[in-house]
Design a protein around this motif. Structure first.
Motif, PDB file in Angstrom:
ATOM      1  N   LEU A 227       0.831  -1.206   0.000  1.00 26.81           N
ATOM      2  CA  LEU A 227       0.000   0.000   0.000  1.00 26.81           C
ATOM      3  C   LEU A 227       0.861   1.250   0.000  1.00 26.81           C
ATOM      4  O   LEU A 227       0.675   2.157  -0.837  1.00 26.81           O
ATOM      5  CB  LEU A 227      -0.926  -0.002   1.223  1.00 26.81           C
ATOM      6  CG  LEU A 227      -1.924   1.168   1.294  1.00 26.81           C
ATOM      7  CD1 LEU A 227      -3.224   0.723   1.928  1.00 26.81           C
ATOM      8  CD2 LEU A 227      -1.355   2.362   2.081  1.00 26.81           C
ATOM      9  N   PHE A 228       1.810   1.332   0.923  1.00 25.81           N
ATOM     10  CA  PHE A 228       2.608   2.553   1.029  1.00 25.81           C
ATOM     11  C   PHE A 228       3.524   2.756  -0.172  1.00 25.81           C
ATOM     12  O   PHE A 228       3.816   3.894  -0.540  1.00 25.81           O
ATOM     13  CB  PHE A 228       3.417   2.542   2.333  1.00 25.81           C
ATOM     14  CG  PHE A 228       2.618   2.973   3.526  1.00 25.81           C
ATOM     15  CD1 PHE A 228       2.574   4.308   3.908  1.00 25.81           C
ATOM     16  CD2 PHE A 228       1.881   2.047   4.256  1.00 25.81           C
ATOM     17  CE1 PHE A 228       1.819   4.713   4.992  1.00 25.81           C
ATOM     18  CE2 PHE A 228       1.118   2.447   5.347  1.00 25.81           C
ATOM     19  CZ  PHE A 228       1.088   3.779   5.718  1.00 25.81           C
ATOM     20  N   LYS A 229       3.948   1.672  -0.806  1.00 23.69           N
ATOM     21  CA  LYS A 229       4.845   1.809  -1.960  1.00 23.69           C
ATOM     22  C   LYS A 229       4.109   2.135  -3.245  1.00 23.69           C
ATOM     23  O   LYS A 229       4.698   2.728  -4.165  1.00 23.69           O
ATOM     24  CB  LYS A 229       5.660   0.520  -2.142  1.00 23.69           C
ATOM     25  CG  LYS A 229       6.755   0.350  -1.097  1.00 23.69           C
ATOM     26  CD  LYS A 229       7.617  -0.868  -1.385  1.00 23.69           C
ATOM     27  CE  LYS A 229       8.807  -0.949  -0.441  1.00 23.69           C
ATOM     28  NZ  LYS A 229       9.670  -2.118  -0.705  1.00 23.69           N
ATOM     29  N   THR A 230       2.823   1.754  -3.358  1.00 26.06           N
ATOM     30  CA  THR A 230       2.106   1.930  -4.626  1.00 26.06           C
ATOM     31  C   THR A 230       1.100   3.068  -4.618  1.00 26.06           C
ATOM     32  O   THR A 230       0.747   3.583  -5.680  1.00 26.06           O
ATOM     33  CB  THR A 230       1.364   0.635  -5.004  1.00 26.06           C
ATOM     34  OG1 THR A 230       0.385   0.328  -3.999  1.00 26.06           O
ATOM     35  CG2 THR A 230       2.336  -0.526  -5.154  1.00 26.06           C
ATOM     36  N   GLU A 252       7.326   3.454   7.138  1.00 21.86           N
ATOM     37  CA  GLU A 252       6.199   3.603   6.204  1.00 21.86           C
ATOM     38  C   GLU A 252       6.337   4.869   5.371  1.00 21.86           C
ATOM     39  O   GLU A 252       6.051   4.870   4.154  1.00 21.86           O
ATOM     40  CB  GLU A 252       4.885   3.634   6.986  1.00 21.86           C
ATOM     41  CG  GLU A 252       4.477   2.294   7.586  1.00 21.86           C
ATOM     42  CD  GLU A 252       5.257   1.935   8.847  1.00 21.86           C
ATOM     43  OE1 GLU A 252       5.221   0.765   9.271  1.00 21.86           O
ATOM     44  OE2 GLU A 252       5.916   2.843   9.429  1.00 21.86           O
ATOM     45  N   LEU A 253       6.772   5.957   5.991  1.00 25.90           N
ATOM     46  CA  LEU A 253       6.990   7.196   5.238  1.00 25.90           C
ATOM     47  C   LEU A 253       8.096   7.011   4.205  1.00 25.90           C
ATOM     48  O   LEU A 253       8.034   7.569   3.106  1.00 25.90           O
ATOM     49  CB  LEU A 253       7.324   8.335   6.199  1.00 25.90           C
ATOM     50  CG  LEU A 253       6.178   8.775   7.113  1.00 25.90           C
ATOM     51  CD1 LEU A 253       6.699   9.646   8.249  1.00 25.90           C
ATOM     52  CD2 LEU A 253       5.110   9.516   6.326  1.00 25.90           C
ATOM     53  N   GLY A 254       9.100   6.211   4.563  1.00 32.23           N
ATOM     54  CA  GLY A 254      10.177   5.914   3.614  1.00 32.23           C
ATOM     55  C   GLY A 254       9.716   5.077   2.445  1.00 32.23           C
ATOM     56  O   GLY A 254      10.291   5.146   1.353  1.00 32.23           O
ATOM     57  N   TRP A 255       8.695   4.252   2.659  1.00 30.16           N
ATOM     58  CA  TRP A 255       8.144   3.450   1.570  1.00 30.16           C
ATOM     59  C   TRP A 255       7.374   4.301   0.556  1.00 30.16           C
ATOM     60  O   TRP A 255       7.262   3.929  -0.611  1.00 30.16           O
ATOM     61  CB  TRP A 255       7.179   2.413   2.130  1.00 30.16           C
ATOM     62  CG  TRP A 255       7.823   1.223   2.758  1.00 30.16           C
ATOM     63  CD1 TRP A 255       9.094   0.761   2.571  1.00 30.16           C
ATOM     64  CD2 TRP A 255       7.217   0.320   3.703  1.00 30.16           C
ATOM     65  NE1 TRP A 255       9.315  -0.366   3.313  1.00 30.16           N
ATOM     66  CE2 TRP A 255       8.181  -0.669   4.016  1.00 30.16           C
ATOM     67  CE3 TRP A 255       5.959   0.240   4.293  1.00 30.16           C
ATOM     68  CZ2 TRP A 255       7.916  -1.709   4.901  1.00 30.16           C
ATOM     69  CZ3 TRP A 255       5.694  -0.796   5.179  1.00 30.16           C
ATOM     70  CH2 TRP A 255       6.660  -1.758   5.476  1.00 30.16           C
ATOM     71  N   MET A 256       6.831   5.441   0.995  1.00 30.94           N
ATOM     72  CA  MET A 256       5.970   6.235   0.115  1.00 30.94           C
ATOM     73  C   MET A 256       6.744   6.822  -1.060  1.00 30.94           C
ATOM     74  O   MET A 256       7.943   7.091  -0.978  1.00 30.94           O
ATOM     75  CB  MET A 256       5.301   7.369   0.898  1.00 30.94           C
ATOM     76  CG  MET A 256       4.220   6.913   1.867  1.00 30.94           C
ATOM     77  SD  MET A 256       3.406   8.301   2.725  1.00 30.94           S
ATOM     78  CE  MET A 256       2.575   9.108   1.328  1.00 30.94           C
ATOM     79  N   LYS A 257       6.033   7.019  -2.157  1.00 28.37           N
ATOM     80  CA  LYS A 257       6.609   7.713  -3.304  1.00 28.37           C
ATOM     81  C   LYS A 257       6.965   9.147  -2.905  1.00 28.37           C
ATOM     82  O   LYS A 257       6.276   9.756  -2.083  1.00 28.37           O
ATOM     83  CB  LYS A 257       5.592   7.772  -4.445  1.00 28.37           C
ATOM     84  CG  LYS A 257       5.096   6.430  -4.948  1.00 28.37           C
ATOM     85  CD  LYS A 257       4.023   6.649  -6.017  1.00 28.37           C
ATOM     86  CE  LYS A 257       3.477   5.338  -6.553  1.00 28.37           C
ATOM     87  NZ  LYS A 257       2.427   5.551  -7.590  1.00 28.37           N
TER      88      LYS A 257
END
Length: 354
Positions: A227-230, A252-257
């Motif tokens: 979810l966080f990456k896409t 999780e913030l690091g996973w975000m675009k």
């Protein structure tokens, strides 16, 4: 008949008094400045403020009533709250003291007064409306451009907006509010929806889609990392608990675009505040819109008061306005006054919480 004293807490917009003023022999005292009993000094200050009052009107989850405070209020006989639950109240301690606690339904009155708007109709989510208002303000740069046009005579098109059409909306939590958010995303903007929570399955996601009049498979249950990456937009819709506190942290913030947007209209504690501030300082995500915070009201010294001076990401803030609309707030205080009148007459209270 002796004068009865009522303390009204946290009525920031001064809505309450007109709903109580018709009750005979009632002395109203309003305290719009919120005191925090989580510190010894705050606890003593709040206890001193409230000690004389047999009746207190509070607004949901603004002033907390822990057991330590309740023990210091020997004169308290009735607590009027709002909504049908208030996590800031120690209901067990109030029960032990024999203090009745009432809530409100927020339904339309049988005899509308015409003095204020009616509450939203059943099934309508004012929180969902505000969530979309925040997200669209962030995407359209509305607060920034409004401020520029009003303060800079030469300002014109100082940045670029974000289109939501066809983007992926990631929902952390797919309950009633998350599902309402998803439905608007799909029908209003043609967005794809992915969702995650610890207990979410595809079967539950399909049930939520069908309940919204959408096809099975419209909402896709995915892992937290996916979810966080896409997702292009991540929106939080969980109840705050020991398990969900800090569910969004540095990882999780690091996973975000870097082009990702984060939206929180649920509870501030769902996000690790320090991690979010660091991400915004570095421009790690494109932007964030917040209606809820770790301490409310935001202290004067809070970094959010000066966010424009340090954030490299776009930031849109509102002061926990998701449920604060004219119809709901007026009806809640009207219901509190109705319950107070029943109590004064010795009648049964209609919306007991404790």
């Amino acid at each position: 008949m002796a004068t009865i004293h009522l303390a009204i807490l946290d009525d920031y917009a001064d809505v309450a008094p007109k709903h109580f003023k018709h009750i005979p022999n009632l002395q109203l005292d309003s305290f719009p400045d919120t005191l925090d009993p989580s510190t010894p000094a705050g606890l003593e200050a709040l206890a001193k403020r409230l000690e004389p009052y047999p009746i207190v009107s509070c607004m949901r989850e603004r002033t907390a009533f822990p057991a330590e405070l309740i023990q210091k209020l020997p004169n308290l006989k009735l607590l009027l709250s709002s909504g049908n639950r208030n996590a800031a109240l120690d209901l067990e301690a109030l029960k032990e003291r024999g203090v009745p606690v009432t809530g409100t339904k927020g339904d339309s009155p049988s005899k509308p007064s015409g003095e204020f708007d009616a509450p939203p109709p059943p099934g309508y989510s004012a929180v969902n409306q505000h969530a979309w208002a925040l997200l669209l303000s962030l995407c359209g740069r509305i607060p920034q451009d409004d401020r520029k046009l009003k303060t800079d005579a030469g300002a014109w098109q100082n940045g670029l907006g974000v289109s939501l059409g066809g983007k992926t909306l990631g929902l952390v939590g797919l309950g009633k509010l998350g599902t309402a958010m998803a439905k608007v995303g799909v029908l209003g903007f043609g967005m794809k929806v992915v969702a995650w929570s610890e207990n979410l399955t595809q079967e539950k996601a399909d049930d939520a889609a069908r309940g919204s009049g959408l096809e099975t498979g419209t909402f896709k249950a995915v892992s937290k990392e996916e979810l966080f990456k896409t997702a292009d937009v991540v929106s939080l819709h969980l109840v705050l608990s020991g398990r969900s506190k800090g569910v969004v942290g540095a990882r999780e913030l690091g996973w975000m675009k870097r082009s990702g947007l984060l939206l929180n209209t649920s509870r501030g504690g769902l996000i690790d505040e320090e991690a979010l501030i660091e991400a915004l300082k570095e421009g790690g995500i494109k932007g964030v819109a917040l209606d809820v915070f770790w301490q409310e009201p935001i202290p004067k010294e809070s970094p959010w008061r000066s966010v424009d001076s340090w954030a490299k990401s776009e930031v849109v803030l509102s002061p926990h306005m998701g449920y604060v609309n004219e119809g709901t707030m007026n009806r809640w205080y009207q219901e509190q006054a109705e319950e107070l009148e029943r109590w004064l007459k010795g009648e049964e209270l209609q919306n007991r919480m404790a």
